[in-house]
Scaffold this motif. Structure first.
Motif, PDB file in Angstrom:
ATOM      1  N   SER A   1       2.179   2.004  -3.671  1.00  0.00           N
ATOM      2  CA  SER A   1       1.281   2.357  -4.282  1.00  0.00           C
ATOM      3  C   SER A   1       0.891   3.808  -3.995  1.00  0.00           C
ATOM      4  O   SER A   1       0.715   4.682  -5.060  1.00  0.00           O
TER       5      SER A   1
ATOM      6  N   LYS B   1       3.637   5.905  -5.618  1.00  0.00           N
ATOM      7  CA  LYS B   1       3.652   6.016  -7.243  1.00  0.00           C
ATOM      8  C   LYS B   1       2.363   6.948  -7.580  1.00  0.00           C
ATOM      9  O   LYS B   1       2.629   7.838  -8.393  1.00  0.00           O
TER      10      LYS B   1
ATOM     11  N   GLN C   1       0.695  -1.135   0.082  1.00  0.00           N
ATOM     12  CA  GLN C   1       0.173  -0.058   0.064  1.00  0.00           C
ATOM     13  C   GLN C   1       0.634   1.204   0.189  1.00  0.00           C
ATOM     14  O   GLN C   1       0.622   2.220  -0.768  1.00  0.00           O
TER      15      GLN C   1
END
Lengths: 217, 320
Positions: free
Chosen positions: B316, B319, B313
Motif C-alpha cells: 500500500s 501504491k 503495508q
C-alpha cells in the motif's frame, strides 16, 4: 468515654508490622523487604550522589540497589518497592533527569549522579502540576504505584518534548504529540493493580492541555 | 543476591583482563537483565566490572557509509537518533517495540544483544534447566512451551533469544565489534553472534570469557520500507510471541527476519529471495525443518500472517 491510651498509628508503622508478620509466618511474598542477602558480604563501598538536590555520602554493600539505598538508608520511602524486578515501575525515579527502575540499578553505579524522587518533585503545600492533576482526577486508588507513575510521567513529558519516538508513532520522523494513545504507550512500564489507568490518562491530558491531548497521533 | 566485589573500569582492555582473569567475574553496564537474574541467583557473579565509563556512547559514521553504534549507547538514544530513524527505521521500530521507557533508558546496545532468555524454567531455580545448570535436563520439553522456540532448538534446550533489537540488526546485517584481554579485536557478523543451543545451551553467544563488545556497525542504508511487526500477549511491554523485522523494496524484493521463534534472530537468505511470491512461500522456506511443540505450533501460521501484514503495508505504501 474510653480511657484507653490514644494510639498513634502511621501507615508506614502498620506496613512495617505487616512485614514482620510476613517474615514470622514464613511467607516471603508479603510486605516490602530489602533485597535478600546471603553469604559473606563484600566490604562496604563509598558512593556519593545527590538526591533531590542534597549531597549524600553513603557506605554500602555493593549489592545495595539504588531503591534500597533510597528507602532503607536515606529513609526516602516515597519511592516504592513493588516487584523488585523492573516489571511494575513502582520504583521509578529520575537519574540525571531520565527515568529508571531504581530496583534494577546498583547504588554504587550512581557515583556523581543527580537522583530525583517523588519527594523532590513537589511539597504538600506546593504540588508538582502532575501531582495536583493526579489528585484532581483520582489517578490512584491504593496509591502504591503513584510515586512511580508520577516520576515516570514527568520523564514522559520531557521525552516527548525532546522528540524521543514511541512504538505507536505513525511517522518516526515527526515530532511526537502527547495524545492519549502516546501517553498510554509511554506509561506502559508503570503497572497499576487497582486499574486507575483511565484516570491517570485524564490527569496527564489536563497537564499537557486539552488541545495537545486531543490531537491525532 | 550473592555477595560480589565491584570495580569501575577506566580502560577497555583492562576491563577485559579483569573479567578474563577472574573466574566468576562479569561486565555490568545497564544491569537491567543481570541484576534481575542476580536477585533470583540464576546469575551469581563474584566480581562485577562496571564498563559505563569506557566512552562507547557515540554513534558515528563509518568510511563505508554506515554507522558505528557504541556498545554503551542506550536503547532510548539509539531509537531516537535522527540518522537511525531516517535510514534504519526497522531498528528504531524494533527497539521501541521492546521493554518499557524506564528499561530502554538504562539498557545499552551491547546489553540488549547479551540479554538472556525469558524461558520460565530458566528463571525457576526449582526446575531443571540445561542453560542454567548444564546437565540438569530441560523442563520445558514436555512442559509449558507456549512462548518457546520452534526452530533451531535442540534436545537440550528449546528456549528463544528474547530481544527485538537484534532481529532488526539481523535484517540489516550488522557486525558486532569486540576487544579481548590481549587487545585483539574482532568483528562478528550478527548472523553468527548468537549460538544455536546444541549440547551447550549454557553458552548464548560466540564471545569468549572476558571478550568485551565495543560497538555494533551498520552497513550502508538499504533504502526501502522498514517494518517491525511484533505480536505479543498485551499491547505494550511484553516479549514477542512472534515478530518480523523486514525491509521491503518498491519492486517487492527485500529481507525478513523473525523473532521469538529460535535461539537467535531467524533469517534464511534463501527465503528472502521468495518475498515476491508471497508470505506463505517465504515462511515455508524459512521454517523448513521446524520442530514446534503442540503448545507453540501456532507460531508458524502466526509468522506467516505477521509477514503477510507487513507485505500488505509495503504494497500500500508503494501504491501511495
Amino acid at each position: 468515654m474510653s480511657d484507653l491510651p490514644k494510639l498513634e498509628i502511621s501507615r508506614r508503622g502498620v506496613l512495617a508490622g505487616t512485614a514482620v508478620t510476613a517474615v514470622l509466618t514464613g511467607n516471603p511474598a508479603l510486605g516490602a523487604h530489602p533485597t535478600p542477602t546471603q553469604g559473606e558480604a563484600a566490604p562496604p563501598m563509598p558512593v556519593r550522589f545527590t538526591v533531590n538536590g542534597q549531597d549524600q555520602r553513603l557506605s554500602l554493600d555493593p549489592r545495595t540497589t539504588l531503591l534500597d539505598a533510597l528507602r532503607e538508608h536515606l529513609h526516602l520511602t516515597g519511592t516504592k518497592k513493588g516487584c523488585d524486578h523492573g516489571q511494575c515501575g513502582a520504583c521509578t525515579v529520575l537519574a540525571n533527569g531520565r527515568r529508571i527502575n531504581a530496583c534494577l540499578s546498583l547504588a554504587v553505579m550512581h557515583e556523581g549522579d543527580e537522583i530525583t524522587t517523588i519527594e523532590g518533585l513537589g511539597t504538600p503545600e506546593k504540588l508538582h502540576p502532575i501531582q495536583a492533576a493526579f489528585v484532581k482526577y483520582d489517578g490512584y486508588q491504593c496509591g502504591y504505584c503513584t510515586p512511580g507513575q508520577i516520576c515516570s510521567a514527568v520523564a514522559v513529558l520531557d521525552e516527548i518534548a525532546r522528540g524521543v519516538p514511541s512504538h505507536v508513532q505513525a511517522d518516526l520522523m515527526a515530532a511526537p504529540r502527547p495524545t492519549n494513545l502516546e501517553l498510554r504507550e509511554r506509561m506502559s512500564g508503570n503497572i497499576c493493580r487497582c486499574g486507575a489507568y483511565s484516570n491517570i490518562a485524564e490527569a496527564l491530558a489536563e497537564v499537557v492541555g486539552p488541545a495537545a491531548a486531543g490531537a491525532k497521533a | 543476591m550473592r555477595a560480589f566485589t565491584y570495580e569501575r573500569a577506566k580502560d577497555p582492555i583492562a576491563a577485559a583482563r579483569a573479567v578474563a582473569e577472574r573466574p566468576g567475574a562479569k561486565f555490568i553496564a545497564g544491569g537491567t537483565n543481570l541484576l534481575d537474574l542476580m536477585k533470583i541467583e540464576v546469575e551469581t557473579p563474584t566480581h562485577l566490572v562496571d564498563v559505563q565509563d569506557l566512552g562507547f556512547d557515540r554513534i558515528e559514521p563509518t568510511p563505508e557509509g554506515g554507522l558505528r553504534i557504541g556498545a554503551l549507547v542506550t536503547n532510548t538514544d539509539l531509537a531516537a537518533d535522527a540518522r537511525i530513524r531516517r535510514d534504519y527505521a526497522v531498528l528504531s521500530r524494533a527497539i521501541l517495540a521492546g521493554a518499557s521507557g524506564q528499561l530502554r533508558t538504562k539498557a545499552p546496545t551491547a546489553g540488549n544483544l547479551l540479554q538472556r532468555t525469558r524461558c520460565p524454567y530458566f528463571y525457576d531455580t526449582n526446575m531443571p534447566c540445561n542453560k542454567r545448570q548444564p546437565g540438569s535436563g530441560c523442563a520445558a520439553i514436555g512442559g509449558y512451551s507456549r512462548p518457546l522456540g520452534v526452530i533451531g532448538v535442540s534436545k537440550a534446550c528449546i528456549a528463544t533469544f528474547p530481544g527485538d533489537m537484534a532481529v532488526a540488526l539481523r535484517v540489516l546485517d550488522a557486525v558486532v565489534e569486540t576487544v579481548d584481554a590481549a587487545g585483539h579485536r574482532r568483528a562478528i557478523p550478527i548472523a553468527g553472534f548468537h549460538r544455536l543451543w546444541g549440547d551447550t545451551p549454557q553458552q548464548d553467544t560466540v564471545l569468549c570469557p572476558g571478550e568485551l563488545v565495543t560497538a555494533v556497525t551498520l552497513p550502508r542504508p538499504l533504502g526501502g520500507s522498514h517494518f517491525y511487526e511484533k505480536v505479543r500477549d498485551r499491547a505494550s511491554f511484553a516479549f514477542a510471541l512472534v515478530s518480523v523485522a523486514a525491509v521491503i523494496q518498491p519492486d517487492g524484493t527485500g529481507r525478513a527476519a523473525f523473532g521469538g521463534v529460535a535461539p537467535r534472530p531467524w533469517r534464511v537468505e534463501a527465503a528472502d529471495l521468495l518475498l515476491p511470491q508471497g508470505a506463505a512461500t517465504v515462511t515455508a522456506r524459512a521454517f523448513q525443518g521446524a520442530t514446534p511443540t503442540r503448545d507453540n505450533a501456532f507460531k508458524l501460521p502466526l509468522a506467516t500472517r505477521a509477514l503477510a501484514a507487513v507485505m500488505a503495508q509495503a504494497a500500500s505504501r508503494t501504491k501511495a
